[in-house]
Write a protein that holds these residues in place. Structure first.
Motif, short mmCIF file in Angstrom:
data_model
loop_
_atom_site.label_atom_id
_atom_site.label_comp_id
_atom_site.label_asym_id
_atom_site.label_seq_id
_atom_site.Cartn_x
_atom_site.Cartn_y
_atom_site.Cartn_z
N MET A 1 34.36 58.16 35.61
CA MET A 1 34.50 56.81 34.96
C MET A 1 35.53 55.99 35.19
SD MET A 1 31.53 56.26 34.05
CE MET A 1 30.83 55.36 33.63
N VAL A 2 36.55 57.08 34.86
CA VAL A 2 38.04 56.50 34.78
C VAL A 2 38.05 55.93 36.08
CG1 VAL A 2 40.22 57.34 34.86
CG2 VAL A 2 38.99 57.93 33.28
N ILE A 3 38.06 55.77 37.27
CA ILE A 3 38.13 55.21 38.64
C ILE A 3 37.17 54.22 38.07
CG2 ILE A 3 38.23 55.53 41.11
CD1 ILE A 3 39.16 58.34 40.35
N ILE A 4 36.39 54.31 38.15
CA ILE A 4 35.25 52.52 37.92
C ILE A 4 35.85 52.04 36.46
CG2 ILE A 4 33.24 51.80 37.37
CD1 ILE A 4 32.50 54.54 38.40
N GLY A 5 36.41 52.27 35.70
CA GLY A 5 37.36 51.65 34.88
C GLY A 5 38.63 51.13 34.99
N ILE A 6 39.29 51.31 35.48
CA ILE A 6 40.49 50.94 36.53
C ILE A 6 40.18 49.60 37.30
CG2 ILE A 6 42.91 51.44 38.31
CD1 ILE A 6 42.27 54.90 36.38
N LEU A 7 39.60 50.22 38.49
CA LEU A 7 39.26 49.07 39.56
C LEU A 7 38.87 48.14 38.93
CD1 LEU A 7 37.46 51.79 42.46
CD2 LEU A 7 39.89 50.25 42.27
N GLY A 8 37.46 48.52 37.55
CA GLY A 8 37.18 47.50 36.98
C GLY A 8 38.32 46.08 36.95
N VAL A 9 39.06 46.94 36.00
CA VAL A 9 40.40 46.12 35.16
C VAL A 9 41.14 45.15 36.32
CG1 VAL A 9 42.69 45.90 33.78
CG2 VAL A 9 40.57 47.37 32.89
N ARG A 10 41.38 45.90 37.31
CA ARG A 10 42.30 45.12 38.79
C ARG A 10 41.03 44.01 39.02
NH1 ARG A 10 45.32 49.89 42.08
NH2 ARG A 10 46.28 51.15 40.51
N PHE A 11 40.01 44.81 39.65
CA PHE A 11 39.01 43.26 39.75
C PHE A 11 39.20 42.12 38.88
CE2 PHE A 11 34.97 41.42 40.15
CZ PHE A 11 34.76 41.05 41.00
N ASN A 12 39.14 42.66 37.50
CA ASN A 12 39.18 41.60 36.50
C ASN A 12 39.90 40.85 36.33
OD1 ASN A 12 38.03 39.78 34.27
ND2 ASN A 12 38.90 41.61 32.40
N ILE A 13 41.18 40.96 37.17
CA ILE A 13 43.11 40.50 36.99
C ILE A 13 42.59 39.98 38.25
CG2 ILE A 13 45.27 41.10 36.95
CD1 ILE A 13 45.06 43.00 35.66
N VAL A 14 42.49 40.13 39.26
CA VAL A 14 42.73 39.51 40.84
C VAL A 14 41.46 38.35 40.75
CG1 VAL A 14 42.34 39.55 43.11
CG2 VAL A 14 43.50 41.74 41.60
N VAL A 15 40.12 38.88 40.46
CA VAL A 15 39.08 37.24 40.80
C VAL A 15 39.36 36.62 40.21
CG1 VAL A 15 36.49 37.35 41.01
CG2 VAL A 15 37.58 39.66 42.06
N PRO A 16 39.47 36.56 38.84
CA PRO A 16 38.84 34.91 38.06
C PRO A 16 39.86 34.21 38.37
CG PRO A 16 38.56 36.85 36.76
CD PRO A 16 38.65 37.48 37.73
N PRO A 17 41.28 34.64 38.56
CA PRO A 17 42.53 32.67 38.94
C PRO A 17 41.67 32.64 40.38
CG PRO A 17 43.92 34.94 38.27
CD PRO A 17 42.25 35.65 38.30
#
Length: 71
Positions: free
Chosen positions: A1-17
């Protein structure tokens, strides 16, 4: 779950812009994963499942029922 959270945060930072233009007049960003990206993701998940399977077979896991039957 921690790894999924870390990847989710990175995805949230990269994709919206890439989706919404930052400055007025810039073109909209479009992102479609390539076959290499899909296969890499699939390989990472498969490797994780493989490690889990090896750990289940290699590490002794006893239930309370098994321990009571041994006594």
């Amino acid at each position: 779950m921690v790894i999924i959270g870390i990847l989710g945060v990175r995805f949230n930072i990269v994709v919206p812009p890439l989706i919404v233009p930052v400055l007025q007049g810039l073109p909209w960003g479009y992102y479609y994963p390539t076959l290499v990206e899909w296969l890499s993701s699939l390989g990472i998940v498969a490797f994780g499942l493989f490690l889990y399977t090896v750990a289940i077979k290699a590490l002794p896991i006893d239930t309370i029922k098994d321990i009571r039957e041994e006594k």
